[in-house]
Scaffold this motif. Sequence first.
Motif, PDB file in Angstrom:
ATOM      1  N   SER A 125      33.343 -13.702 -18.396  1.00 49.92           N
ATOM      2  CA  SER A 125      33.475 -12.583 -19.334  1.00 49.92           C
ATOM      3  C   SER A 125      34.911 -12.088 -19.468  1.00 49.92           C
ATOM      4  O   SER A 125      35.177 -11.160 -20.225  1.00 49.92           O
ATOM      5  N   LYS A 169      25.846  -9.186 -18.026  1.00 49.14           N
ATOM      6  CA  LYS A 169      26.545  -9.674 -19.210  1.00 49.14           C
ATOM      7  C   LYS A 169      25.952 -10.978 -19.742  1.00 49.14           C
ATOM      8  O   LYS A 169      26.556 -11.651 -20.579  1.00 49.14           O
ATOM      9  N   ALA A 218      37.628  -6.158 -25.852  1.00 48.02           N
ATOM     10  CA  ALA A 218      36.742  -5.280 -25.088  1.00 48.02           C
ATOM     11  C   ALA A 218      36.892  -3.832 -25.515  1.00 48.02           C
ATOM     12  O   ALA A 218      35.903  -3.127 -25.755  1.00 48.02           O
ATOM     13  N   GLN A 240      35.229  -4.559 -18.457  1.00 49.59           N
ATOM     14  CA  GLN A 240      35.478  -5.076 -19.793  1.00 49.59           C
ATOM     15  C   GLN A 240      34.819  -6.430 -20.021  1.00 49.59           C
ATOM     16  O   GLN A 240      34.583  -7.195 -19.091  1.00 49.59           O
ATOM     17  N   PHE A 241      34.565  -6.709 -21.282  1.00 52.25           N
ATOM     18  CA  PHE A 241      34.083  -8.020 -21.728  1.00 52.25           C
ATOM     19  C   PHE A 241      35.090  -8.490 -22.770  1.00 52.25           C
ATOM     20  O   PHE A 241      35.026  -8.097 -23.920  1.00 52.25           O
TER      21      PHE A 241
END
Length: 329
Positions: free
Chosen positions: A155, A182, A301, A321-322
């Motif tokens: 991710s 995720k 993100a 965060q992604f």
Amino acid sequence: MTRVVRFHEYGGPEVLRLEEVDMPAPGAGEVRIRVRALGLNRAEALMRAGTYIETPDLPSGLGLEAAGLVEAVGDGVEGLVPGDAVSVVPPISMARYPAYGDLATFPARHIVKHPPSLGWTEAAALWMAGLTAYGGLIDLAGLAKGEFVAITAASSSVGLAAIQIANHVGAIPVAITRTGRKRQALYDAGAAYVVASAEENVETRLKDIAGPGEVRVVLDAVGGPILEPLTGAMSRGGILVGYGGLSPEPSPFPLFAVLSKCLTMRGYLVHEIIADPEKLQAAKAFILAAVEAGALRPVIAKTFRFEEIIEAHRYLESNAQFGKVVVNL
């Protein structure tokens, strides 16, 4: 005078200061840009904390990625003129060429006219992730159509770029993430399979997915205990490219798997691509073609304002965060 971010001592995000300094004219072979967006990287947090591979003189600026408009060019620069929309290939030294500022100067060979399909935010997020994933998967491992590739820290911005690049060449990306939180986002981002390392047996799952001995390529940002199950699932003659050490635990050397399968375990820095003009040119061409084809697009993100740089660094280090953290100016 122009605004820049500097730090006068090592520490957490709170040591970052927004200051005004004189910006000299670009030297021979250099380009100054008016920055519109900054892509944030863990390397910047490491340098700020005093644990990066580069040790700067203090006070120091920082930052590796930017996008903006060419404002001035130095002697000997060809093909770039004021007003060009450009993005920046990360320099070898961010202390010498820091990006965090309203204005920033870089060597001309690090300046790219990015595709018009990218806005400032995405252009500032393209090169570190794209070059790192390209270098590990394509330049070093020679990832090919139909091959399975295991990608840890999937991710992260590099992990997501690796998923996209794997799909672009017809490979089968297996995303490895710590928990299932995720999972769906990774499928939506293009992962063919997702493995949650804290919830599943990584070696067993990889063998179930690809078949015993069918994972030739691993791109690993984690290190630590996961090296054993990763190499346990790899094919004979496979290659594990390690480009980070996110795990706080020791990394045991998987001697039996390496010997019995004749594995290659290769440490990798993106500087290998950036410092080699031929490799960098090939990488630029690959990445720009993938962007134009719609196969590679930075995942953002969260964005912050320049005045929120401390908050942006805190978020960068939160692991929440992604994709990429970007600061817009």
